[in-house]
Design an enzyme around this catalytic site. Structure first.
Site, PDB file in Angstrom:
ATOM      1  N   THR A 974      43.740  -2.412 -67.633  1.00  0.00           N
ATOM      2  CA  THR A 974      44.539  -3.468 -68.270  1.00  0.00           C
ATOM      3  C   THR A 974      45.336  -4.268 -67.253  1.00  0.00           C
ATOM      4  O   THR A 974      45.721  -5.407 -67.510  1.00  0.00           O
ATOM      5  CB  THR A 974      45.514  -2.850 -69.296  1.00  0.00           C
ATOM      6  OG1 THR A 974      46.343  -1.903 -68.620  1.00  0.00           O
ATOM      7  CG2 THR A 974      44.758  -2.176 -70.417  1.00  0.00           C
ATOM      8  N   CYS A 975      45.565  -3.672 -66.091  1.00  0.00           N
ATOM      9  CA  CYS A 975      46.359  -4.380 -65.093  1.00  0.00           C
ATOM     10  C   CYS A 975      45.647  -5.636 -64.601  1.00  0.00           C
ATOM     11  O   CYS A 975      46.282  -6.576 -64.135  1.00  0.00           O
ATOM     12  CB  CYS A 975      46.712  -3.473 -63.930  1.00  0.00           C
ATOM     13  SG  CYS A 975      45.269  -2.747 -63.132  1.00  0.00           S
ATOM     14  N   VAL A 976      44.291  -5.614 -64.659  1.00  0.00           N
ATOM     15  CA  VAL A 976      43.542  -6.794 -64.210  1.00  0.00           C
ATOM     16  C   VAL A 976      42.643  -7.327 -65.324  1.00  0.00           C
ATOM     17  O   VAL A 976      41.724  -8.101 -65.075  1.00  0.00           O
ATOM     18  CB  VAL A 976      42.701  -6.463 -62.952  1.00  0.00           C
ATOM     19  CG1 VAL A 976      43.600  -6.286 -61.757  1.00  0.00           C
ATOM     20  CG2 VAL A 976      41.822  -5.233 -63.182  1.00  0.00           C
TER      21      VAL A 976
END
Length: 1007
Positions: A974-976
């Protein structure tokens, strides 16, 4: 040998040498000049001596003549010759006393000579004597002789007295004497006498006669005469301007004056209003209002329509030129604040919650007069419910009075803002609450204001009469919405405007407001007043804007307006608007604002900018998507000005965070940092070792998402959630401890960072709390989401028709702290102030205000302090609560797969034509919207798509192959915003694995 003319000073000196030096010529000229001055001085002395001698001879002769006249006067004090002597002698107090004491004992002595052949001479002499008596009384009103002087004057000016002795000719005598004393300022002299006596000597024997002389002139002339009007004008100008007049007069005389004042003929003052205004000071005008309130209200029912109209216009005229707060000057310690009504946007703890610092103008404030406390008490009659109801009853009986009453009420609200709620509440309750509809239907519905053909000439004086009804309606309707729940608003209650009526009204208000913001001459808007009102055009704009915002807020929650009702996009090019708005924002020089003003209360320099004015006050005029683009452009411009580039590693601040303590470390490391700068996060694992990898933006987003999840967890004690799972600050006193306020400040900075960076977060805030981000206040309609039971109770109270005493309510609210119940006063000494039919709207407002604002005041201020460090508050004011929530968490709309696919990046073996990718998009099309939102949450940590489409997702959504193991579930970073998708060969398998992953959250991968 003697000189030829006998004066050797004129002998000419002859120089036989044939030449004259320069110095000799100058000396001769000086001597000649000195001789001329000496001769001139001698001539003046001689002339002065002659004049002094002549004056002395005149004085001596006058004294001799006066002495002779005194002897003649003493021979027959009551005769005609004595009267002539008295007039010739002039101001001789001893003789006046002798004469007035004789004449005051017997009316026949005073009036008997009128039967002789010398009646005309006698009448003329009496006129002159009357002026002498008046002047004597004005100079010495407290002496015993003043009583006899006043008795004679009362007998001469009273037609009843003169007629009783002389018959019909007696009326002519009184008229003649009255006419003469009017020409010689009788009311001015009477005012001097009353002032000299003073309020502390109301038992002075002169006062009953002075009071009688106040109304006797009206007995001699018909109301239609010029002298009657002059008498009335002088009475107002000289007598009603006296401070605390009723307290200067004995009770019996006060009753007599109240009964005899010609208030039923007030209409004769109509032509004199401008003259009275020009001849009186601010304090005198206030005294006139106070004194009129002492005598006029009990006689409202008996006044003619013309007199009542003149009375309302007189009050309105005085109010319109008084400086704001003149009727209730603030205390010296409150000189930096101006109290406004309880309906204004504020979180103040005072009885009138809106105590706002006045920083909109740097012009010097007018010096307000110091008022006697008795005058202030008398003035309180004006906004009192009893008085307003009596005016409304008269206006209902005589409809032609309503427009004048409306103008007076508007001027009263302008000059006395701290009492505005006291004025508006009775109006809202009167007649079952139909007054708002009455004003709209009778005066505003057909107004020419706001029509396309008149928008460019709104400030023209020809529209003067149309502004008061419109302004009163906006004030009333805005006030009514404070205590009106959505159920009542949408029920078309007979006490409010219908939705069908709101559509044209709101459009009229919108067109007026937009025109006033869109003008190029903004200085004129601020510095000029509406004709007939002591209100600037900027004040008009603010009042209408406030009403418009309240109507739009209802429409935002439950739309009822036609499509594009609020927009002006058809009238302008939005691209040009965006560019111009960004340019105007760059021109706003915040450094010019004095540092003594808190950022949140600094003057709106942007009001000089038409586009920023629209965006800050009526942003709904511009489409939401356009405003989001403007917001992003503002942020980009701010970044550029600060030298930041979020896509570059240069200048990034390095921060280490332990995975086991994300929230605490984030607080410790970031509290003092400038969060607008790019930040690079490196995680420390549970063994104390840095995790491998470089933060290209994704790690920070992961940190940020985790931080928000912890910071807004309701189990931490800083936040509570309502039934819709919308969070708001915990009102418990625990949350106001310094450490926790620092946390609110930090969380505000974190939210500001999210807005600044365009990071979507999965958190929903309560609407009343979001309103505080925008500098707005929450009211009764917001209470339903916080405390439904209390909301229903207040609605019941508002509509209660029984005896209010049966409810036993007072101005307190019950609170519970650590299991201990206590009552908190809503106003000073609130436990001893019962809730009545007249003040129940204020009670409802104050309860709502306490629950929604005061209990979380410190928490909200700390949060907003942190938020405003990151995002300029005026940028946020471009949105309402619902739009701000979308800006934070994305739009609650269907997931557009076409848009998502168009902005998807691929990695590894994948591209758009790869078979697994083809199957993936086919499976996605078969998912319902709930499953699609779950997929978004699985990949991006937020279930809502970005407002402006997936092109705004940062970084863009990406799919990377995760090998050929079809037993493995899809995972995500989810960070990218990355989906790691195995190369499934079967559509059925891909669907099963994808649904299992997004439904359970399984397969989350941080790598």
């Amino acid at each position: 040998m003697l000189p030829l003319f006998g004066d050797e000073r004129r002998r000419r000196e002859i120089n036989l040498g044939g030449s004259t030096s320069v110095s000799s010529q100058a000396a001769i000229l000086d001597q000649a000049r000195a001789r001329r001055i000496e001769r001139e001085a001698l001539r003046r002395r001689e002339e002065s001596a002659i004049r002094i001698q002549a004056w002395w001879r005149g004085v001596s002769e006058a004294q001799r003549v006066r002495q002779q006249l005194r002897h003649v006067f003493q021979e027959n004090v009551t005769g005609l010759t004595a009267l002539r002597c008295l007039v010739f002698i002039g101001k001789d107090e001893d003789l006046l006393i002798q004469w007035s004491q004789k004449m005051s004992q017997n009316d026949e002595l005073l009036l008997g000579l009128a039967r002789d052949s010398d009646r005309e001479h006698w009448t003329t002499l009496l006129c002159h004597i009357s002026v002498l008596l008046l002047r004597s009384v004005a100079d010495r009103p407290v002496t015993s002789s003043a009583v006899s002087h006043l008795q004679v004057l009362c007998n001469l000016l009273n037609p009843s007295s003169t007629t009783a002795v002389l018959g019909p000719p007696g009326n002519d005598l009184s008229q003649c004497v009255t006419r003469h004393v009017l020409r010689n300022d009788v009311y001015k002299h009477l005012a001097c006498a009353i002032t000299e006596i003073g309020p502390e000597s109301k038992n002075n024997p002169s006062l009953p006669y002075l009071v009688k002389l106040l109304y006797l002139p009206f007995a001699s002339f018909p109301p239609s005469s010029e002298l009657f009007a002059q008498s009335f004008q002088d009475l107002v100008t000289y007598i009603l301007t006296l401070p605390v007049l009723p307290y200067r007069i004995p009770l019996a005389s006060l009753s007599e004056l109240s009964a005899q004042l010609p208030l039923i003929h007030l209409h004769v003052l109509s032509p004199c209003i401008s003259s009275i205004l020009s001849s009186t000071s601010t304090l005198s005008r206030i005294n006139i209002i106070a004194n009129l309130l002492a005598f006029t209200p009990p006689r409202y029912a008996n006044l003619s329509v013309l007199s009542m109209k003149a009375y309302l216009r007189l009050l309105s005229a005085f109010l319109s030129i008084l400086p704001t707060h003149a009727l209730e000057p603030p205390c010296p310690q409150d000189s930096q604040t101006q109290p406004t009504s309880w309906g204004d946007d504020s979180d103040s703890d005072s009885e009138h919650p809106a105590q706002v610092v006045v920083v909109g103008s740097f012009a010097p404030r007018p010096v307000l007069p110091v008022l006697d406390h008795r005058t202030q008490k008398r003035l309180l009659i004006l906004p009192s419910p009893t008085h307003l109801n009596s005016l409304l009853r008269v206006a209902q009986q005589h409809r032609e009075l309503l427009s004048d009453l409306v103008t007076m009420l508007v001027n009263l609200n302008i000059v006395w803002p701290s009492r505005r709620d006291k004025v508006l509440s009775p109006l809202l309750l009167y007649g079952g609450g139909g007054f708002v509809r009455e004003i709209y239907r009778d005066y505003v519905r057909a107004t020419p204001l706001g029509r396309d053909e008149n928008l460019s000439s709104l400030m023209d004086p020809i529209f003067e009469s149309y502004w008061p009804p419109l302004l009163l309606l906006t004030d009333l309707y805005t006030q009514s919405l404070l205590t009106m729940g959505d159920d009542e608003f949408f029920s078309n209650s007979r006490t409010s405007l219908t939705l069908n009526e709101l559509v044209p009204l709101s459009r009229t208000l919108f067109d007026i407001t937009f025109s006033l913001y869109w003008r190029d001459d903004q200085t004129k808007i601020q510095e000029t007043n509406v004709p007939g009102l002591n209100l600037s055009w900027e004040g008009v704009r603010e009042r209408i804007t406030k009403c418009l915002q309240a109507i739009h807020a209802r429409d935002s929650r439950r739309p009822f307006m036609p499509e594009d009702h609020w927009h002006v996009s058809s009238q302008m090019d939005m691209n040009s608007f965006i560019e111009a708005a960004v340019y105007e924002e760059q021109q706003v020089d915040e450094s010019a604002v004095p540092s003594r003003f808190p950022r949140r209360r600094r003057p709106h320099f942007s009001r000089l900018s038409p586009r920023l004015g629209v965006l800050n006050h009526i942003p709904f005029a511009i489409p939401f998507e356009t405003r989001v683009l403007i917001f992003r452009r503002f942020v980009e411009s701010d970044m550029a000005n600060r030298g930041f580039d979020q896509f570059s590693r240069r200048g990034r601040m390095e921060v280490s965070i332990r995975r086991t303590s994300i929230a605490q470390d984030g607080y410790d490391r970031l509290s003092e940092m400038d969060l607008r700068a790019p930040i690079s996060i490196s995680f420390i694992d549970q063994f104390g070792e840095p995790e491998a990898g470089i933060d290209g933006g994704g790690v920070f987003k992961e940190f940020f998402t985790s931080l928000c999840k912890e910071a807004f967890d309701t189990d931490r004690g800083l936040w509570l959630a309502n039934k819709k799972n919308e969070i708001y600050p915990n009102p418990h006193s625990y949350a106001t401890e310094p450490h926790n306020l620092n946390w609110y400040r930090f969380i505000g900075r974190i939210l500001g960072k999210a807005l600044y960076e365009g990071i979507l977060i999965e958190v929903a805030f309560a609407g009343f709390f979001l309103a505080k981000w925008l500098g707005k206040q929450s009211f009764l309609d917001d209470l339903a989401s916080l405390d439904p039971d209390l909301y229903q109770g207040l609605v019941f109270l508002k509509n209660y028709t029984g005896n209010m005493e049966d409810l036993s309510l007072n101005f307190t609210v019950a609170t519970d702290e650590f299991g201990l119940a206590k009552a908190v006063d809503l106003i000073p000494d609130g436990s001893n102030v019962p809730v009545t039919r007249e003040n129940r709207l204020q009670y409802i407002y104050l309860i709502s205000h306490y629950k929604l604002s005061k209990q979380i005041k410190l928490q909200s201020e700390a949060f907003f302090e942190g938020l405003s460090e990151m995002v300029d508050p005026k940028w946020l004011r471009m949105f309402n609560q619902q739009e701000l929530q979308i800006l934070l968490g994305g739009v609650n709309a269907p997931v557009d797969l076409k848009d998502l696919r168009q902005h998807t990046h691929y990695g590894g073996l994948y591209d758009d034509n790869e078979p697994t990718i083809q199957v993936f998009w086919k499976v996605m099309e078969g998912l319902d919207q709930e499953q699609r939102r779950a997929f978004l949450r699985f990949v991006t940590s937020c279930s809502r798509p970005p407002l402006l489409g997936f092109k705004q997702l940062n970084p863009n959504f990406a799919i990377r192959d995760a090998g050929s193991d079809e037993l493995r579930l899809p995972t995500s970073s989810t960070c990218v915003n990355l989906l790691k998708l195995p190369r499934y060969q079967s559509e059925k398998v891909l669907r099963e694995k994808l649904v299992q992953a997004i439904s359970s959250g399984a397969g989350f991968d941080l790598s």
